[in-house]
Write a protein that holds these residues in place. Sequence first.
Motif, PDB file in Angstrom:
ATOM      1  N   UNK A  91       0.697  -1.064  -0.028  1.00 13.78           N
ATOM      2  CA  UNK A  91       0.023  -0.065  -0.095  1.00 13.78           C
ATOM      3  C   UNK A  91       0.798   1.524   0.048  1.00 13.78           C
ATOM      4  N   UNK A  92       1.822   1.215   0.747  1.00 13.16           N
ATOM      5  CA  UNK A  92       3.035   2.325   0.880  1.00 13.16           C
ATOM      6  C   UNK A  92       3.514   2.560  -0.663  1.00 13.16           C
ATOM      7  N   UNK A  93       3.750   1.541  -1.401  1.00 13.72           N
ATOM      8  CA  UNK A  93       4.429   1.739  -2.604  1.00 13.72           C
ATOM      9  C   UNK A  93       3.339   2.618  -3.954  1.00 13.72           C
ATOM     10  N   UNK A  94       2.184   1.809  -3.825  1.00 16.73           N
ATOM     11  CA  UNK A  94       1.041   2.317  -4.616  1.00 16.73           C
ATOM     12  C   UNK A  94      -0.341   2.070  -4.191  1.00 16.73           C
ATOM     13  N   UNK A  95      -0.644   2.833  -3.344  1.00 18.73           N
ATOM     14  CA  UNK A  95      -1.697   2.540  -2.476  1.00 18.73           C
ATOM     15  C   UNK A  95      -3.137   2.562  -3.279  1.00 18.73           C
ATOM     16  N   UNK A  96      -3.221   3.556  -4.219  1.00 19.04           N
ATOM     17  CA  UNK A  96      -4.544   3.649  -5.173  1.00 19.04           C
ATOM     18  C   UNK A  96      -4.691   2.498  -6.059  1.00 19.04           C
ATOM     19  N   UNK A  97      -3.570   2.042  -6.691  1.00 20.73           N
ATOM     20  CA  UNK A  97      -3.464   0.821  -7.482  1.00 20.73           C
ATOM     21  C   UNK A  97      -3.686  -0.500  -6.714  1.00 20.73           C
ATOM     22  N   UNK A  98      -3.197  -0.550  -5.771  1.00 19.57           N
ATOM     23  CA  UNK A  98      -3.229  -1.835  -4.757  1.00 19.57           C
ATOM     24  C   UNK A  98      -4.459  -1.779  -4.199  1.00 19.57           C
ATOM     25  N   UNK A  99      -5.148  -0.647  -3.639  1.00 25.25           N
ATOM     26  CA  UNK A  99      -6.577  -0.893  -3.308  1.00 25.25           C
ATOM     27  C   UNK A  99      -7.624  -1.221  -4.325  1.00 25.25           C
ATOM     28  N   UNK A 100      -7.304  -0.817  -5.560  1.00 23.16           N
ATOM     29  CA  UNK A 100      -8.329  -0.902  -6.538  1.00 23.16           C
ATOM     30  C   UNK A 100      -8.196  -2.745  -6.964  1.00 23.16           C
ATOM     31  N   UNK A 101      -6.989  -3.150  -6.758  1.00 14.92           N
ATOM     32  CA  UNK A 101      -7.051  -4.588  -7.089  1.00 14.92           C
ATOM     33  C   UNK A 101      -7.419  -5.365  -5.854  1.00 14.92           C
ATOM     34  N   UNK A 102      -7.232  -5.013  -4.552  1.00 12.60           N
ATOM     35  CA  UNK A 102      -7.748  -5.551  -3.374  1.00 12.60           C
ATOM     36  C   UNK A 102      -9.355  -5.680  -3.379  1.00 12.60           C
ATOM     37  N   UNK A 103      -9.668  -4.391  -3.842  1.00  5.75           N
ATOM     38  CA  UNK A 103     -11.200  -4.145  -3.795  1.00  5.75           C
ATOM     39  C   UNK A 103     -12.034  -5.247  -4.835  1.00  5.75           C
ATOM     40  N   UNK A 104     -11.221  -5.638  -5.826  1.00  6.66           N
ATOM     41  CA  UNK A 104     -11.886  -6.658  -6.954  1.00  6.66           C
ATOM     42  C   UNK A 104     -11.641  -8.082  -6.528  1.00  6.66           C
ATOM     43  N   UNK A 105     -10.923  -8.382  -5.333  1.00  2.30           N
ATOM     44  CA  UNK A 105     -10.908  -9.875  -5.017  1.00  2.30           C
ATOM     45  C   UNK A 105     -11.646 -10.282  -3.860  1.00  2.30           C
ATOM     46  N   UNK A 106     -11.966 -11.599  -3.901  1.00  2.00           N
ATOM     47  CA  UNK A 106     -12.605 -12.143  -2.610  1.00  2.00           C
ATOM     48  C   UNK A 106     -11.412 -12.888  -2.155  1.00  2.00           C
ATOM     49  N   UNK A 107     -10.909 -13.875  -2.334  1.00  2.00           N
ATOM     50  CA  UNK A 107      -9.505 -14.543  -1.863  1.00  2.00           C
ATOM     51  C   UNK A 107      -8.666 -13.566  -2.318  1.00  2.00           C
ATOM     52  N   UNK A 108      -7.678 -13.440  -1.596  1.00  2.00           N
ATOM     53  CA  UNK A 108      -6.491 -12.471  -2.025  1.00  2.00           C
ATOM     54  C   UNK A 108      -5.394 -13.238  -2.749  1.00  2.00           C
ATOM     55  N   UNK A 109      -4.848 -12.490  -3.862  1.00  2.00           N
ATOM     56  CA  UNK A 109      -3.946 -12.883  -4.877  1.00  2.00           C
ATOM     57  C   UNK A 109      -2.601 -12.109  -4.632  1.00  2.00           C
ATOM     58  N   UNK A 110      -1.756 -12.531  -3.947  1.00  2.00           N
ATOM     59  CA  UNK A 110      -0.648 -11.628  -3.629  1.00  2.00           C
ATOM     60  C   UNK A 110       0.226 -11.326  -4.802  1.00  2.00           C
ATOM     61  N   UNK A 111       0.317 -12.001  -5.936  1.00  2.00           N
ATOM     62  CA  UNK A 111       0.978 -11.740  -7.180  1.00  2.00           C
ATOM     63  C   UNK A 111       0.242 -10.485  -7.740  1.00  2.00           C
ATOM     64  N   UNK A 112      -0.997 -10.573  -7.890  1.00  2.00           N
ATOM     65  CA  UNK A 112      -1.817  -9.413  -8.306  1.00  2.00           C
ATOM     66  C   UNK A 112      -1.526  -8.086  -7.619  1.00  2.00           C
ATOM     67  N   UNK A 113      -1.641  -8.304  -6.131  1.00  2.00           N
ATOM     68  CA  UNK A 113      -1.176  -7.155  -5.358  1.00  2.00           C
ATOM     69  C   UNK A 113       0.101  -6.489  -5.679  1.00  2.00           C
ATOM     70  N   UNK A 114       1.020  -7.484  -5.800  1.00  2.00           N
ATOM     71  CA  UNK A 114       2.345  -7.103  -6.076  1.00  2.00           C
ATOM     72  C   UNK A 114       2.440  -6.500  -7.366  1.00  2.00           C
ATOM     73  N   UNK A 115       1.643  -6.623  -8.639  1.00  5.85           N
ATOM     74  CA  UNK A 115       1.622  -6.312  -9.826  1.00  5.85           C
ATOM     75  C   UNK A 115       1.506  -4.843  -9.706  1.00  5.85           C
ATOM     76  N   UNK A 116       0.185  -4.896  -8.790  1.00  9.09           N
ATOM     77  CA  UNK A 116      -0.445  -3.381  -8.667  1.00  9.09           C
ATOM     78  C   UNK A 116       0.471  -2.566  -8.133  1.00  9.09           C
ATOM     79  N   UNK A 117       1.229  -2.796  -7.109  1.00 10.42           N
ATOM     80  CA  UNK A 117       2.086  -1.861  -6.424  1.00 10.42           C
ATOM     81  C   UNK A 117       3.191  -1.304  -7.242  1.00 10.42           C
ATOM     82  N   UNK A 118       3.581  -2.324  -8.416  1.00 11.58           N
ATOM     83  CA  UNK A 118       4.634  -1.686  -9.428  1.00 11.58           C
ATOM     84  C   UNK A 118       4.369  -1.012 -10.484  1.00 11.58           C
ATOM     85  N   UNK A 119       2.902  -0.794 -10.454  1.00 11.61           N
ATOM     86  CA  UNK A 119       2.287   0.038 -11.686  1.00 11.61           C
ATOM     87  C   UNK A 119       2.830   1.478 -11.287  1.00 11.61           C
ATOM     88  N   UNK A 120       3.067   2.135 -12.833  1.00 12.12           N
ATOM     89  CA  UNK A 120       3.712   3.414 -12.824  1.00 12.12           C
ATOM     90  C   UNK A 120       2.939   4.545 -12.055  1.00 12.12           C
TER      91      UNK A 120
END
Length: 153
Positions: free
Chosen positions: A124-153
């Motif tokens: 969340x510290x890296x890219x809170x907006x993108x991580x939160x958007x990805x997180x809100x779209x999940x039921x079971x958490x997918x760490x790889x998707x959250x990591x990818x969202x954190x790396x978005x420009x």
Amino acid sequence: MPAISKIRPNLWCDGQAEAAANFYVSIFKNAKILSVDDIAAGPAEGNKTVSFELDGLQFTAFDAGPHFQFTPAVSFEIACDSQAEIDYFWEKLGQGGETRQCGWLQDQFGISWQITPAELPRLMEKNGQAVMEAYLAMTKVDIARLRAAAEQG
């Protein structure tokens, strides 16, 4: 020997205290039943009180009737170190329950759990907006998707 916490969650159960405690103890690797006692007097006389421990946290479950029900307003968070650990707790605790958004589920006894990655605050510290958007779209958490969202420009 670890210190015993002054805070102990108490779970008000409707005739299922022992079954609930056994269910949780079967899931957590560092867990045990501490005691099972009969309630000797009062409105819940003849029912059970069960003390148990999950990963060093002591709980008490007691059979006290249908007067109160669990809600998602109180939940227990499990900070997981890997996707395998998330998958394990999601599958085990979710048996017979309901899944919800953002890694939340309600187990078969009505207790709410948050199955989250331990690294979520860092992501969340890296890219809170993108991580939160990805997180809100999940039921079971997918760490790889959250990591990818954190790396978005």
